[in-house]
Each structure stands twice: as structure tokens, then as C-alpha cells.
Design an enzyme around this catalytic site. Structure first.
Site, PDB file in Angstrom:
ATOM      1  N   LYS A   1      -4.433  44.638 -98.095  1.00  0.00           N
ATOM      2  CA  LYS A   1      -5.027  45.286 -96.932  1.00  0.00           C
ATOM      3  C   LYS A   1      -4.029  45.510 -95.805  1.00  0.00           C
ATOM      4  O   LYS A   1      -3.156  44.702 -95.545  1.00  0.00           O
ATOM      5  CB  LYS A   1      -6.191  44.450 -96.392  1.00  0.00           C
TER       6      LYS A   1
ATOM      7  N   SER B   1      -5.123  41.046 -94.143  1.00  0.00           N
ATOM      8  CA  SER B   1      -6.297  40.245 -94.477  1.00  0.00           C
ATOM      9  C   SER B   1      -5.866  38.842 -94.872  1.00  0.00           C
ATOM     10  O   SER B   1      -4.830  38.657 -95.511  1.00  0.00           O
ATOM     11  CB  SER B   1      -7.061  40.903 -95.630  1.00  0.00           C
TER      12      SER B   1
ATOM     13  N   HIS C   1     -19.910  68.125 -88.303  1.00  0.00           N
ATOM     14  CA  HIS C   1     -20.840  67.259 -89.025  1.00  0.00           C
ATOM     15  C   HIS C   1     -20.114  66.348 -90.019  1.00  0.00           C
ATOM     16  O   HIS C   1     -20.691  65.913 -91.015  1.00  0.00           O
ATOM     17  CB  HIS C   1     -21.910  68.075 -89.767  1.00  0.00           C
TER      18      HIS C   1
END
Length: 469
Positions: free
Chosen positions: A281, A275, A154
Site C-alpha cells: 500500500k 500500511s 456525473h
């Protein structure tokens, strides 16, 4: 441009309809297998005395020249489809005898044969690519048998596992893919040539001989089914979809693991992008693209099912739509397998210090607390309830199991002893799970050895499974 049936009609096709009807723009890539099938057909016609031996040889040699022209990028692609383009060029090369090639066959059985030859080759290639990815996964797993990683259910911390065990789960998925492709190949590998348009032919052809020349295991038993069957296409698209399911699940975990919130892997510059606006990034574009392309392959499967669901026997022009779906699926799966192989080979680095920290900062060893009490004679359900009380205490106190004193342990049950600390250490938690298929280190080493044997020098998925259904 005149069509083979032009004498039947009073006027030519409207240019828009002619363009709409044509498939030469995408089915030209079938030319190598179309030539292969046509050469076998020509040899059969000559062997059966339907054409002379000299004519058969002329056809075979002319077709070989066409194959060479295509390989060199100088084939004149003119005609409605690849079959007519080949026949037109063949007649230019060998004269009137070229018009004899189509004796005792139809484009209906011809295209079905071409598609089976194409898919057979594609399946073999994809099986080899899957094997290469499996080999890379085995090499990575071999380096991380004793590296621990949180296991999740989960998407919540569940129990720690060996990182190699986690990686070998992907191996199992891919092994099923190889086996599935192998099984589908058997159903692809039957020859429809000789079925004609739908009812067979009056000529004394030898279908078994043609099938043997082309390496088919047998012939399609029913002429109507031979030209209209595309079950093998649906099966292939289904197998391709499952391959992409597995690659997409793998991709999703790599994306999660590389986030700052997880920090389990670091992208290497060779497999990441940046990016245009945010200089900090490093983006996981490769697995994101794999995840996105999965839906594209699913779409081809759905489209093929819809095409087939209402078709009457035998051939219908709707079936022209099968080829773009197959071609794009083959290329997409090839690209995704190649990209993910590179990613696992050189694109990521596991952050072992962060992984070690992660497996020691939660209560994922709770089951082992309960198991500990069971070894002291406490029934499991009672042990489970006691452990739940301990977890609640730790959560409210902001402490881990390892932070509890022995006196605190014994407040919950008197049978806790000093050995509880060893029993709940992450290394011990993992090492003790030695049930068959478990994450115990000895089991993982054995599974790794078996995986290495399965993917070593085995051609195109023709291997048994590892016990997975």
C-alpha cells in the site's frame, strides 16, 4: 486569586465555576494584539490629557516588556483571561500607574478589538498561503498544457480536456477565495475600541486617533453594535469553509486519480504513507486528512451561527466561544494550505502514458462526431441522434470510433468522409475548443499567462478576479 470585581462580592468564585468561566487557557495567544491595542489606548489617553505623558510612556514601556516576555516564553499567565493577565503583570512592572490603563475602556470593546486585529493578520497570512499554492499550480499547469486528461460529469467520462485547463479550474476557485478574504478584511478592519462596555465613555477620548494608531480604516459607528458584532467572525468562518471546500474537492480528485482504477498520478514517498499490515500500500493520507478537516471547519461556522442567533444586545458571555472556533479554524486552514502546497509541489507525479491511454479508450469524443455532421449541414439535434446510434453500435460491438471503417461510418450518414478520423482524435478534440474559457490549447496558454500574472508579487489576495463569479 482575586478578581477585579472582588469588592462587590461577599465570597469568592467556586473553583469549578472559576475554571469554567476562564478563557486564559486559549485566549493567551491574543496577547501580542492585546498589547498592541493597549499601547495605542495608552498613547491616546496621554494625548488627550486623561493621564500624563509620563504615565503613558510608563504604560507603553511596561507593555513592551510584557510583549518581550511572551515572545521568550516567560510571561506569567495568571488571571481569568489574557486581558486581566496583562493588566496584572503590567501593575507588577510599573506599579499603581498600571491600574490606569483600563480607564475609558471595557473588556468588551477590548476583546472585540483584539479579535479584529488577530483576524486581520490571519487573513493576510492566509491570502499569502493561497497565493503560494496558486503559484505552484501554475508551475504544474505550465508543464501539462498539451497533456490530455478525461473530463467528467456525473463521474462519467464526458470530454477530454487539457490537464492544465483542469488544474487552472482549481486556480479559479482559489482566486475567488483570495478576493473573498480581501473583501472580508475590509469589514474586519474597523475599530470598536472606545465603545466601552456598551454605551461609550464620559472621558474625552479620541477614537479616530486610536484607530489610526492600530491601522484601522475607521471606527465602529454604534457602541452597542461595536461590542456585540461578530458578523465579521461568521464571514471569516464562511470564507474559511469555502477554502476547505475547494481543497477538499481537490483532495478527492487526487485520491481518485491515485487509485489503481484511475492510475492518473503516482504518489511520491515524501507525501504518502504505508500500511501497517499490507506492504504493497501507498496511502493518500494528506488529501484524506484535508477532506476530513473540512467538516471540522464547517462545524465551527455552524456553532457560531447558533451562538449568535438568539443573543440580545449587547455583550454576552456566549461570545467567549468565538475565539476557540476562530483560532482552530485559522490553524486548520493554514495547515491544509501548507500540506496541499507541498503535495502539488513535490508529492505527485502525473502518469502521462496512462492519461494518453485513458483519453483514447472511450467515446468521449461523441460530441465532436455530432459537431462534424453539423459542419456538413446536418441540424445539431439530428446529428446528435445519429451519433447516439453510432455510440450504441460501438458499445454492442466492443469497438471505438477510431476502429470503424469509412464504410461503416457512411452506413449512419453519407456525409462522413476520411477527415472524420482527424476530427475525433483526442488532440484535435481538445485543440478545437477555443471558445472563451474553453480547453483549446491557445485559450489554455492565455489563461495560464493571466493566472501567472494574477498570482505574481500581489499581496494577500488584493487582485482582481479572472472573470469567475
Amino acid at each position: 486569586m482575586s478578581q477585579p470585581w472582588s469588592q462587590r462580592f461577599d465570597s469568592p468564585l467556586h473553583p469549578v465555576i472559576e475554571a469554567f468561566n476562564a478563557s486564559i487557557g486559549f485566549d493567551l495567544q491574543l496577547l501580542p494584539v492585546d498589547v498592541q491595542g493597549s499601547q495605542a489606548h495608552a498613547r491616546m489617553l496621554a494625548r488627550q490629557g486623561i493621564i500624563t505623558a509620563a504615565e503613558g510612556e510608563q504604560l507603553v514601556q511596561g507593555l513592551e516588556q510584557i510583549r518581550q516576555e511572551y515572545a521568550e516564553g516567560r510571561f506569567p499567565a495568571q488571571g481569568e483571561d489574557v486581558h486581566l493577565a496583562v493588566e496584572r503583570r503590567l501593575t507588577e512592572l510599573v506599579g499603581e500607574v498600571g491600574k490606569k490603563l483600563h480607564t475609558a475602556r471595557s473588556r468588551n470593546d477590548q476583546v472585540a478589538t483584539d479579535l479584529r486585529l488577530y483576524l486581520r493578520e490571519a487573513i493576510d497570512g492566509l491570502g499569502g498561503q493561497i497565493q503560494q499554492l496558486q503559484q505552484v499550480l501554475c508551475r504544474v499547469a505550465a508543464d501539462h498544457v498539451e497533456t490530455l486528461i478525461p473530463g467528467y460529469t456525473h463521474l462519467q467520462r464526458a470530454q477530454p480536456v487539457s490537464l492544465a485547463h483542469h488544474i487552472l479550474a482549481y486556480f479559479e476557485m482559489l482566486q475567488r477565495d483570495r478576493i473573498r478574504l480581501r473583501e472580508i478584511r475590509q469589514r474586519v478592519n474597523v475599530c470598536p475600541l472606545g465603545a466601552g462596555a456598551l454605551a461609550g465613555t464620559t472621558f474625552p477620548i479620541d477614537r479616530e486617533y486610536t484607530a489610526a494608531l492600530l491601522g484601522f480604516a475607521g471606527v465602529c459607528a454604534n457602541s452597542l453594535d461595536a461590542v456585540s458584532d461578530r458578523d465579521f467572525v461568521v464571514e471569516f468562518l464562511t470564507a474559511a469553509s469555502l477554502i476547505l471546500v475547494h481543497l477538499s474537492r481537490m483532495a478527492e480528485e487526487l485520491i481518485l486519480w491515485s487509485s489503481q482504477e484511475f492510475g492518473f498520478i503516482q504518489w511520491q514517498d515524501s507525501c504518502a504513507t504505508g500500511s501497517s499490515m499490507m506492504p504493497q500500500k501507498k496511502n493518500p493520507d494528506v488529501p484524506e486528512l484535508v477532506r476530513g478537516k473540512t467538516g471540522r471547519v464547517f462545524g465551527h461556522l455552524q456553532a457560531m451561527l447558533v451562538i449568535l442567533k438568539g443573543l440580545p444586545l449587547a455583550y454576552n458571555k456566549d461570545l467567549q466561544e468565538d475565539k476557540e472556533a476562530v483560532f482552530d479554524t485559522v490553524q486548520t486552514v493554514r495547515d491544509c494550505l501548507a500540506a496541499m502546497t507541498v503535495v502539488w509541489q513535490e508529492g505527485i507525479r502525473f502518469q502521462t502514458a496512462r492519461l494518453a491511454q485513458a483519453v483514447g479508450e472511450d467515446w468521449s469524443n461523441a460530441t465532436d462526431v455530432a459537431d462534424y455532421l453539423v459542419t456538413k449541414g446536418v441540424p445539431f439535434r439530428s446529428a446528435y441522434q445519429i451519433t447516439g446510434q453510432i455510440v450504441k453500435f460501438c458499445v454492442h460491438a466492443g469497438r471505438l470510433f477510431s476502429d470503424l471503417t469509412l464504410a461503416e461510418w457512411r452506413q449512419f450518414h453519407p456525409d462522413f468522409g476520411e477527415d472524420i478520423y482527424q476530427a475525433i482524435s483526442p488532440q484535435q478534440v481538445v485543440a478545437r475548443r477555443n471558445s472563451l474559457g474553453g480547453t483549446g490549447l491557445e485559450r489554455v496558454r492565455a489563461a495560464l499567462a493571466q493566472a501567472q500574472a494574477l498570482c505574481a508579487d500581489q499581496p494577500n489576495g488584493a487582485t482582481p478576479g479572472m472573470g469567475s463569479g
